[in-house]
Design a protein around this motif. Structure first.
Motif, mmCIF file in Angstrom:
data_model
loop_
_atom_site.group_PDB
_atom_site.id
_atom_site.type_symbol
_atom_site.label_atom_id
_atom_site.label_comp_id
_atom_site.label_asym_id
_atom_site.label_seq_id
_atom_site.Cartn_x
_atom_site.Cartn_y
_atom_site.Cartn_z
ATOM 1 N N SER A 121 0.730 -1.552 -0.064
ATOM 2 C CA SER A 121 0.142 0.238 -0.259
ATOM 3 C C SER A 121 1.117 1.343 -0.087
ATOM 4 O O SER A 121 0.703 1.743 -0.330
ATOM 5 C CB SER A 121 -0.618 -0.331 1.273
ATOM 6 O OG SER A 121 -1.734 -1.051 1.191
ATOM 7 N N ALA A 124 2.207 1.420 -3.282
ATOM 8 C CA ALA A 124 1.144 2.388 -4.419
ATOM 9 C C ALA A 124 0.364 3.814 -3.947
ATOM 10 O O ALA A 124 1.187 4.499 -5.497
ATOM 11 C CB ALA A 124 -0.120 2.071 -4.581
ATOM 12 N N ARG A 139 -5.520 5.660 -9.777
ATOM 13 C CA ARG A 139 -6.334 5.298 -8.346
ATOM 14 C C ARG A 139 -7.364 4.472 -8.065
ATOM 15 O O ARG A 139 -7.774 4.165 -7.040
ATOM 16 C CB ARG A 139 -6.426 6.664 -7.960
ATOM 17 C CG ARG A 139 -5.050 7.155 -7.520
ATOM 18 C CD ARG A 139 -5.368 9.242 -6.913
ATOM 19 N NE ARG A 139 -4.184 9.792 -6.626
ATOM 20 C CZ ARG A 139 -4.449 10.805 -6.263
ATOM 21 N NH1 ARG A 139 -4.728 11.382 -6.071
ATOM 22 N NH2 ARG A 139 -2.634 11.780 -6.013
ATOM 23 N N PHE A 142 -7.090 0.825 -7.993
ATOM 24 C CA PHE A 142 -6.804 0.619 -7.005
ATOM 25 C C PHE A 142 -7.642 0.342 -5.726
ATOM 26 O O PHE A 142 -8.000 -0.592 -5.167
ATOM 27 C CB PHE A 142 -5.872 1.256 -6.600
ATOM 28 C CG PHE A 142 -4.130 1.269 -6.492
ATOM 29 C CD1 PHE A 142 -3.275 -0.299 -5.787
ATOM 30 C CD2 PHE A 142 -3.515 1.514 -7.660
ATOM 31 C CE1 PHE A 142 -2.527 -1.155 -6.626
ATOM 32 C CE2 PHE A 142 -2.631 1.089 -7.890
ATOM 33 C CZ PHE A 142 -1.608 -0.091 -7.444
ATOM 34 N N PHE A 143 -8.582 1.303 -5.633
ATOM 35 C CA PHE A 143 -9.478 0.953 -4.857
ATOM 36 C C PHE A 143 -11.344 0.709 -5.456
ATOM 37 O O PHE A 143 -12.162 0.066 -4.672
ATOM 38 C CB PHE A 143 -10.019 3.155 -5.030
ATOM 39 C CG PHE A 143 -10.541 2.230 -3.564
ATOM 40 C CD1 PHE A 143 -10.306 2.770 -2.297
ATOM 41 C CD2 PHE A 143 -12.576 2.768 -3.863
ATOM 42 C CE1 PHE A 143 -11.751 2.705 -1.607
ATOM 43 C CE2 PHE A 143 -13.324 3.104 -3.128
ATOM 44 C CZ PHE A 143 -13.093 3.182 -1.687
ATOM 45 N N TYR A 144 -11.111 0.259 -5.968
ATOM 46 C CA TYR A 144 -12.218 -0.789 -6.874
ATOM 47 C C TYR A 144 -12.368 -1.990 -6.280
ATOM 48 O O TYR A 144 -14.017 -2.149 -6.137
ATOM 49 C CB TYR A 144 -11.963 -0.992 -8.495
ATOM 50 C CG TYR A 144 -13.381 -1.830 -9.059
ATOM 51 C CD1 TYR A 144 -14.681 -1.256 -9.243
ATOM 52 C CD2 TYR A 144 -13.495 -2.966 -9.362
ATOM 53 C CE1 TYR A 144 -16.094 -1.388 -10.576
ATOM 54 C CE2 TYR A 144 -14.122 -3.941 -10.258
ATOM 55 C CZ TYR A 144 -14.757 -3.125 -10.506
ATOM 56 O OH TYR A 144 -16.696 -3.481 -10.537
ATOM 57 N N VAL A 146 -12.246 -2.819 -3.254
ATOM 58 C CA VAL A 146 -12.658 -2.536 -2.197
ATOM 59 C C VAL A 146 -15.094 -2.391 -2.225
ATOM 60 O O VAL A 146 -15.066 -2.030 -1.054
ATOM 61 C CB VAL A 146 -12.506 -0.990 -1.903
ATOM 62 C CG1 VAL A 146 -12.648 -0.252 -0.189
ATOM 63 C CG2 VAL A 146 -11.226 -1.021 -1.404
ATOM 64 N N TRP A 198 -5.654 -7.822 -2.294
ATOM 65 C CA TRP A 198 -5.902 -7.374 -3.649
ATOM 66 C C TRP A 198 -7.234 -6.979 -2.981
ATOM 67 O O TRP A 198 -7.386 -5.725 -3.317
ATOM 68 C CB TRP A 198 -6.358 -8.510 -4.016
ATOM 69 C CG TRP A 198 -6.901 -8.067 -5.878
ATOM 70 C CD1 TRP A 198 -6.222 -7.170 -7.129
ATOM 71 C CD2 TRP A 198 -7.954 -7.948 -6.189
ATOM 72 N NE1 TRP A 198 -6.662 -7.400 -7.835
ATOM 73 C CE2 TRP A 198 -8.513 -7.663 -7.288
ATOM 74 C CE3 TRP A 198 -9.507 -8.305 -5.547
ATOM 75 C CZ2 TRP A 198 -8.897 -7.693 -7.993
ATOM 76 C CZ3 TRP A 198 -10.207 -8.165 -6.103
ATOM 77 C CH2 TRP A 198 -9.672 -7.682 -7.584
ATOM 78 N N ASN A 200 -8.391 -5.681 -0.455
ATOM 79 C CA ASN A 200 -8.211 -4.628 0.908
ATOM 80 C C ASN A 200 -7.323 -3.320 0.341
ATOM 81 O O ASN A 200 -7.203 -2.365 1.512
ATOM 82 C CB ASN A 200 -8.429 -5.618 2.488
ATOM 83 C CG ASN A 200 -9.552 -6.029 2.347
ATOM 84 O OD1 ASN A 200 -10.030 -5.450 2.359
ATOM 85 N ND2 ASN A 200 -9.243 -7.312 2.653
ATOM 86 N N GLY A 202 -6.479 -1.026 -1.389
ATOM 87 C CA GLY A 202 -6.766 0.547 -1.408
ATOM 88 C C GLY A 202 -7.539 0.668 -1.207
ATOM 89 O O GLY A 202 -7.594 2.394 -1.165
ATOM 90 N N VAL A 205 -4.316 2.132 1.179
ATOM 91 C CA VAL A 205 -3.211 3.341 -0.356
ATOM 92 C C VAL A 205 -4.342 4.751 0.322
ATOM 93 O O VAL A 205 -3.867 5.911 0.013
ATOM 94 C CB VAL A 205 -3.628 2.844 -1.410
ATOM 95 C CG1 VAL A 205 -3.350 4.027 -2.809
ATOM 96 C CG2 VAL A 205 -2.860 1.315 -2.186
ATOM 97 N N LEU A 206 -5.710 4.835 0.111
ATOM 98 C CA LEU A 206 -6.476 5.471 -0.338
ATOM 99 C C LEU A 206 -6.056 6.457 0.986
ATOM 100 O O LEU A 206 -5.454 7.742 0.769
ATOM 101 C CB LEU A 206 -8.335 5.532 -0.318
ATOM 102 C CG LEU A 206 -8.477 6.901 -0.680
ATOM 103 C CD1 LEU A 206 -8.441 6.886 -1.972
ATOM 104 C CD2 LEU A 206 -10.056 6.365 -0.579
#
Lengths: 327, 420
Positions: A121, A124, A139, A142-144, A146, A198, A200, A202, A205-206
């Motif tokens: 994370s 990234a 971005r 990566f979040f998708y 979640v 994979w 979680n 995102g 990372v946020l």
């Protein structure tokens, strides 16, 4: 229109003014805080504290009946059963070996999943914090995951990893030997860690991105003027200033990892054998899936887990507080 | 005048309230069982004005997980279609005192009535009417045998015969799996008994790990190691999770599949004319040729506010003509002795389905007494769910077989002690 809405709003507001004044008069101003807290306290008490108390009570009883009045009080017998071990490092020496296998699996899962998740994370987030092309798109990518339901995530990966799945089809096409990914204990464990990261990553990372963007840019500018290399900036500026955010990420991911269940249950069912059975699944199996249901044992196991989580959380909070005090 | 009218209206309402009875029937179906019963209940309602039956169709999981909890807290339907008679025994309604001819029901359903006479239930009580007798047994893909040029083992063939033939067919045709057995102790129990497992001790308590049980367990693990049995089914899950291999059989990826008669309707529908398949009936071991009986049945629940109406409905459900009508639609095996003797005129069945139904029905009389005892054992679920959990550990190498069997014996004993 606005005047009507305003009149209605004021009317509704004034409706409570008189009773609240009377209440304040009778209770005194300093006690009014409790009046405002009361609804939330009631909801919390009913849906959080009462279930905890019931759980404690169940943990001290035995039998397969649900109603507490029909259950036998056995005190700490369930805890004694769970903790009855020759060596806690060897589940085979424990009376409830499956519980200790689940404890071991959960320990390894937490160490590997949290460790790699924070590392990946962070990498990234550092990349996404730079001025790279299609930054917004990446971005979102990566979040998708979640946003997906854990069951959907698990089913997608099951289709990829099963005997005739996408991954083996690809390996077969490339002339490479195929592997039964979910039937080999080591591979199955690897994949539950991988899929969990994979799914979680995102989210973390946020959070880290927000932490990175809160670091003042003039610090970097000063370092650049001094000719500080990038890796040194990372070690001496970014990481120290990001530590509070990293601590938050660690606490959240740690708690979430200990509670992992749904993705893994759908992906492997805890198998092969007990290779991917984590604590929550053990509790579910004992309390609900196997017959007769052993609610007391499941409740005791969940309390032990809650105790570990509490200790971990307190340690993390203490570390955070100490760092804040150190400045 | 006004007062008189009001009193009359109240009296009428009260009379209506006592006469109009709504029975709620929680039903799950493998095929069309609930639909067939809903249709049959129209006759019941016509015969019993004022009583209506509402059929709530639910998934099997709701019967297994939600119903017991509803009943524990004093809620739930008036009747239900269940399979776990032992687990729900204390919630079942004994309709014997309320039916007009209990002896007839006893004569028709005697062996399956015993499944609910456990725990504190009356030894002559009538608690359940089984409407879907099931028998475990094998299915073989006849087309694969033909393509491989391998002779299919005939009636009375042993597990060893089937293993050898299935391996030969798999190797010749290139399909993935030679044999598969559903992941549950219920399916494991039949071959274990065929290998000589007694399962019960002298006091009638399970589970005894004797030479017969050990012998089949060793064979079972060895067949997983050499690839005879599909590893995906047992090693593909953990704990006591149920898993079948019907999908692999339907996709013609499996030569021989050990499951049960409840799959017949599904195979008839899903396989169609894609390939030829046959039911093998019970498979033999060194000690016996037994399968496991079982089945779903309709029970009245003792929380009902209308026990008389429930008893009337149970008697209706037990009637020969009603059972014949429903079974013809659902294509299930009868538990009713009269219908077993006379046969059922199944509607719109293919020759393969008809042959499979005959094969399974023919195998039932030869089932061992131990098999019936296990089916009627109050704690049989403790046996069924713990066997896959422990044997899978031996299959994947987490435990030695000796350790797995010792743990299994202990787990079942602990579970039963907890429930007592």
């Amino acid at each position: 229109m606005a005047a009507i809405v305003r009149a209605l709003y004021e009317g509704a507001f004034n409706l409570f003014e008189k009773p609240m004044q009377m209440l304040q008069y009778s209770l005194g101003a300093h006690r009014m805080a409790w009046v405002f807290l009361l609804p939330n306290l009631l909801i919390f008490g009913l849906f959080t504290y009462l279930p905890i108390l019931l759980n404690v009570w169940y943990a001290g009883t035995s039998g397969d009946r649900i109603l507490l009045g029909e259950r036998d009080w056995t005190g700490a017998a369930n805890f004694a059963t769970l903790l009855d071990c020759g060596s806690y490092l060897d589940p085979n020496t424990c009376r409830r070996d499956l519980f200790w296998r689940a404890v071991h699996n959960t320990g390894w899962f937490v160490v590997l999943q949290v460790g790699f998740m924070i590392l990946l994370s962070l990498i990234a987030a550092l990349i996404l914090n730079r001025n790279i092309p299609l930054k917004g798109f990446f971005r979102a990518v990566f979040f998708y995951p979640v946003l997906l339901s854990p069951v959907v995530v698990a089913l997608i990966w099951k289709w990829i990893l099963q005997r005739n799945g996408v991954l083996n089809a690809g390996l077969d096409w490339a002339g490479m030997p195929t592997v039964n990914w979910l039937l080999d204990p080591s591979w199955a464990f690897f994949w539950i860690v991988f899929v969990s990261i994979w799914a979680n990553m995102g989210f973390y990372v946020l959070i880290l991105l927000a932490g990175l963007q809160s670091i003042p840019s003039d610090v970097y500018e000063a370092a650049e003027m001094d000719g500080t290399p990038a890796w040194r900036s990372l070690l001496r500026i970014t990481l120290p200033l990001l530590t509070p955010t990293l601590l938050v990420v660690m606490v959240l991911s740690l708690i979430r990892a200990v509670q992992a269940f749904d993705e893994i249950y759908v992906l492997t069912g805890g198998g092969p054998g007990s290779a991917t059975t984590l604590l929550i699944q053990y509790i579910y199996d004992v309390g609900f899936a196997t017959r007769p249901r052993q609610f007391g044992l499941a409740a005791a196991a969940s309390l032990l887990m809650a105790g570990v989580l509490l200790v971990l959380t307190l340690l993390q909070l203490a570390a955070t507080r100490k760092r804040a005090e150190d400045g | 005048m006004r007062k008189t009218l009001a009193v009359s209206a109240l009296a009428l309402m009260a009379a209506g309230a006592t006469q109009a009875q709504e029975l709620r029937f929680m039903c799950y179906q493998d095929g069309a069982e609930c639909d067939a019963w809903a249709e049959a209940f129209q006759s019941f309602e016509a015969e019993n004005p004022g009583t209506t039956v509402v059929v709530d169709v639910v998934p099997y999981q709701a019967i297994i997980e939600s119903l017991p909890i509803q009943l524990e807290v004093g809620e739930g339907p008036d009747l239900a279609r269940i399979t776990d008679y032992g687990g729900l025994a204390r919630f079942l309604l004994d309709v014997r005192p309320m039916v007009s001819d209990p002896d007839l029901i006893e004569a028709r359903y005697g062996p399956s009535l015993a499944w609910a006479r456990v725990g504190d239930n009356a030894p002559d009580g009538i608690y359940n009417i089984v409407d879907q007798l099931t028998a475990t047994g094998g299915f073989a893909n006849a087309t694969l045998f033909e393509q491989a040029g391998v002779e299919m083992p005939g009636p009375g063939a042993s597990w060893a015969d089937w293993a050898e033939a299935s391996r030969a067919v798999r190797d010749a045709t290139g399909v993935d799996f030679a044999m598969a057995i559903d992941r549950t102790g219920h399916r494991f129990a039949a071959p274990a008994m065929s290998f000589g497992a007694a399962l019960f001790n002298d006091e009638g308590e399970a589970l005894v790990i004797d030479d017969g049980f050990r012998s089949f367990s060793e064979q079972f693990v060895a067949w997983h190691e050499d690839g005879t049995l599909a590893r995906d089914v047992w090693a593909g899950a953990g704990g006591g999770t149920y898993q079948d291999a019907a999908g692999e059989f339907i996709n013609a990826n499996l030569v021989m599949y050990y499951s049960g008669s409840w799959q017949i309707g599904r195979f008839g529908r899903d396989i169609g004319d894609a390939f030829d398949w046959v039911a093998t009936g019970a498979v033999c071991g060194p000690a016996a040729c037994t399968g496991m009986p079982g089945g779903a049945g309709i029970v009245g629940l003792n929380r009902t506010e209308h026990p008389e109406a429930v008893a009337k409905l149970m008697e209706f459900v037990a009637r020969d003509d009603i059972q014949a009508q429903v079974l013809a639609q659902t294509r299930n095996l009868p538990a009713n002795a009269e219908l077993q003797a006379n046969g059922i005129a199944y509607q719109d069945v293919t020759p393969e389905v008809a042959a499979a139904l005959t094969a399974f029905a023919a195998s039932v009389p030869d089932f061992s007494d131990t098999a019936y005892a296990l089916q009627g054992y109050q704690f049989n679920r403790a046996v069924y769910t713990n066997i896959p959990a422990r044997l899978t550990q031996a299959i994947v190498g987490e435990l030695s077989l000796d350790d797995a069997l010792a743990r299994l014996e202990q787990d079942v004993a602990d579970a039963i002690a907890e429930a007592r």
